[in-house]
Write an enzyme that holds these catalytic residues in place. Sequence first.
Site, PDB file in Angstrom:
ATOM      1  N   ARG A  46       0.837  -1.213   0.000  1.00 36.01           N
ATOM      2  CA  ARG A  46       0.000   0.000   0.000  1.00 36.01           C
ATOM      3  C   ARG A  46       0.874   1.267   0.000  1.00 36.01           C
ATOM      4  O   ARG A  46       0.462   2.331  -0.446  1.00 36.01           O
ATOM      5  CB  ARG A  46      -0.991  -0.003   1.167  1.00 36.01           C
ATOM      6  CG  ARG A  46      -1.889   1.238   1.208  1.00 36.01           C
ATOM      7  CD  ARG A  46      -3.171   1.037   2.007  1.00 36.01           C
ATOM      8  NE  ARG A  46      -2.924   0.487   3.321  1.00 36.01           N
ATOM      9  CZ  ARG A  46      -2.508   1.169   4.381  1.00 36.01           C
ATOM     10  NH1 ARG A  46      -2.291   2.472   4.286  1.00 36.01           N
ATOM     11  NH2 ARG A  46      -2.324   0.576   5.546  1.00 36.01           N
ATOM     12  N   TYR A  98     -17.101  15.021 -17.111  1.00 39.41           N
ATOM     13  CA  TYR A  98     -17.456  13.595 -17.110  1.00 39.41           C
ATOM     14  C   TYR A  98     -18.508  13.292 -16.018  1.00 39.41           C
ATOM     15  O   TYR A  98     -18.408  13.807 -14.899  1.00 39.41           O
ATOM     16  CB  TYR A  98     -16.172  12.766 -16.892  1.00 39.41           C
ATOM     17  CG  TYR A  98     -16.435  11.335 -16.553  1.00 39.41           C
ATOM     18  CD1 TYR A  98     -17.038  10.479 -17.472  1.00 39.41           C
ATOM     19  CD2 TYR A  98     -16.108  10.809 -15.303  1.00 39.41           C
ATOM     20  CE1 TYR A  98     -17.305   9.156 -17.153  1.00 39.41           C
ATOM     21  CE2 TYR A  98     -16.366   9.494 -14.977  1.00 39.41           C
ATOM     22  CZ  TYR A  98     -16.966   8.673 -15.909  1.00 39.41           C
ATOM     23  OH  TYR A  98     -17.238   7.360 -15.591  1.00 39.41           O
ATOM     24  N   ASP A 170      -8.413  16.859 -16.425  1.00 41.08           N
ATOM     25  CA  ASP A 170      -8.624  15.469 -16.836  1.00 41.08           C
ATOM     26  C   ASP A 170      -8.165  15.374 -18.292  1.00 41.08           C
ATOM     27  O   ASP A 170      -8.776  15.950 -19.187  1.00 41.08           O
ATOM     28  CB  ASP A 170     -10.113  15.116 -16.679  1.00 41.08           C
ATOM     29  CG  ASP A 170     -10.401  13.659 -17.019  1.00 41.08           C
ATOM     30  OD1 ASP A 170      -9.638  13.066 -17.792  1.00 41.08           O
ATOM     31  OD2 ASP A 170     -11.421  13.135 -16.511  1.00 41.08           O
ATOM     32  N   LYS A 195      -8.369   3.712 -20.065  1.00 47.96           N
ATOM     33  CA  LYS A 195      -8.630   3.983 -21.487  1.00 47.96           C
ATOM     34  C   LYS A 195      -7.369   3.734 -22.321  1.00 47.96           C
ATOM     35  O   LYS A 195      -6.875   2.639 -22.336  1.00 47.96           O
ATOM     36  CB  LYS A 195      -9.169   5.405 -21.656  1.00 47.96           C
ATOM     37  CG  LYS A 195     -10.170   5.841 -20.575  1.00 47.96           C
ATOM     38  CD  LYS A 195     -11.433   5.018 -20.548  1.00 47.96           C
ATOM     39  CE  LYS A 195     -12.394   5.566 -19.495  1.00 47.96           C
ATOM     40  NZ  LYS A 195     -13.437   4.649 -19.115  1.00 47.96           N
TER      41      LYS A 195
END
Length: 380
Positions: A46, A98, A170, A195
């Site tokens: 982590r 978005y 973004d 993406k």
Amino acid sequence: MREHTKLLHGYPVIDSYTGAASIPKYQASTFNQENVFEQQDYSYTRFGNPTVTALEEGIAVLEGGEYAFAFSSGMAAISTVLLLLKAGDHMIVPLEVYGGTCQFIKDILPNYGIKATFVDFQDMVALKKAIRPTTKMIYMETPSNPLLKVTDIKAVMEIAKAYDLLTAIDNTFMTPLYQKPLEMGVDIVIESGTKFLNGHSDVVAGFVSVNDKELAETLQLYQKSFGNILGVEDAWLILRGMKTMGIRMEKSVSNATEIAEFLSHHPRVKQVYYPGLSTHDMHEIHMNQASNGGAVLSFELAGEDEVATVTKHLSIPIIAVSLGGVESIVSYPCTMSHACISEEERIKQGVTKGLLRLSCGIEDVADLLEDLESALNLLN
Ligand SMILES: Cc1ncc(COP(=O)(O)O)c(C=O)c1O
């Protein structure tokens, strides 16, 4: 080193321990410590993992930034960035942001005392007017999803600098290959790694890149504390996917350019949204801040019935949520990416019932064109 070479040689692509030509999956949650009194590079996944670090270094190189952080999704990256704001702070966001980001800002941030104003980012006067004494951040997304609206990054940066505001963007649609906001002075760049960076529709991931050390330290603390890290297997898949990103993107962009041209002349298509078309209202601004029009376009049919016919008859693109895969993907923003916002909001944004989004893959363009033409020719 040029961009395509960077994808293969510009960051740790060889394992320093074994010389393996592909960074191995260090599939371990914890690491043996030789000496409990001394810090070592890796202690607990982590906090950091060598496979994930290699990917983070790769993203930083592509963005032209100093630091990059990998998250479990694009939304994990976005929500972490937005939670850099504190109770009482205000931010300015584009109207056509978005859907998931819009929902987070509207439904979750108010619980933490963070306010937002949604503004048309084509209107710099309106943007300036929205600034309040408590405004701390301007958030951009360009081109936007799904209408491919373009924000003039340079113009926003001038306003942000004048008012000493933090800026975030973004950059998912253009990717770090084709648009480099850090180099334009933007403070924080976000990518949905789900993406184009991964490119194979088999991973969900997100990235945040910055140049400022203090900001990087805060992001690292948040990543560690929220625990929204990227898993080792997913990091490895993206490392592999990125190696072919250069040629993948070249083909996808060239397909998008031809398809946008074709659709813009089809009598059943009311409107094509693609910033690579010279008829796009912000084409020049876009081409000044990005290297091409990208691989995503949207087009508008007369309405829901026409969408039903076309999506039923298209045989090559998959009909799905998401974008940026090697296969072409058609999606229907109304019921997919923008389903989480109200109909009233969708109409305000211009996300109509006739709107389809196409993420162009790397198929033979002649097949894609034939497929689109035969589906569109079924419309009256
Ligand atoms: C522009 C944009 N930003 C962010 C996201 C969210 O990314 P993720 O699905 O990886 O959380 C998406 C998802 O479609 C997107 O299109």
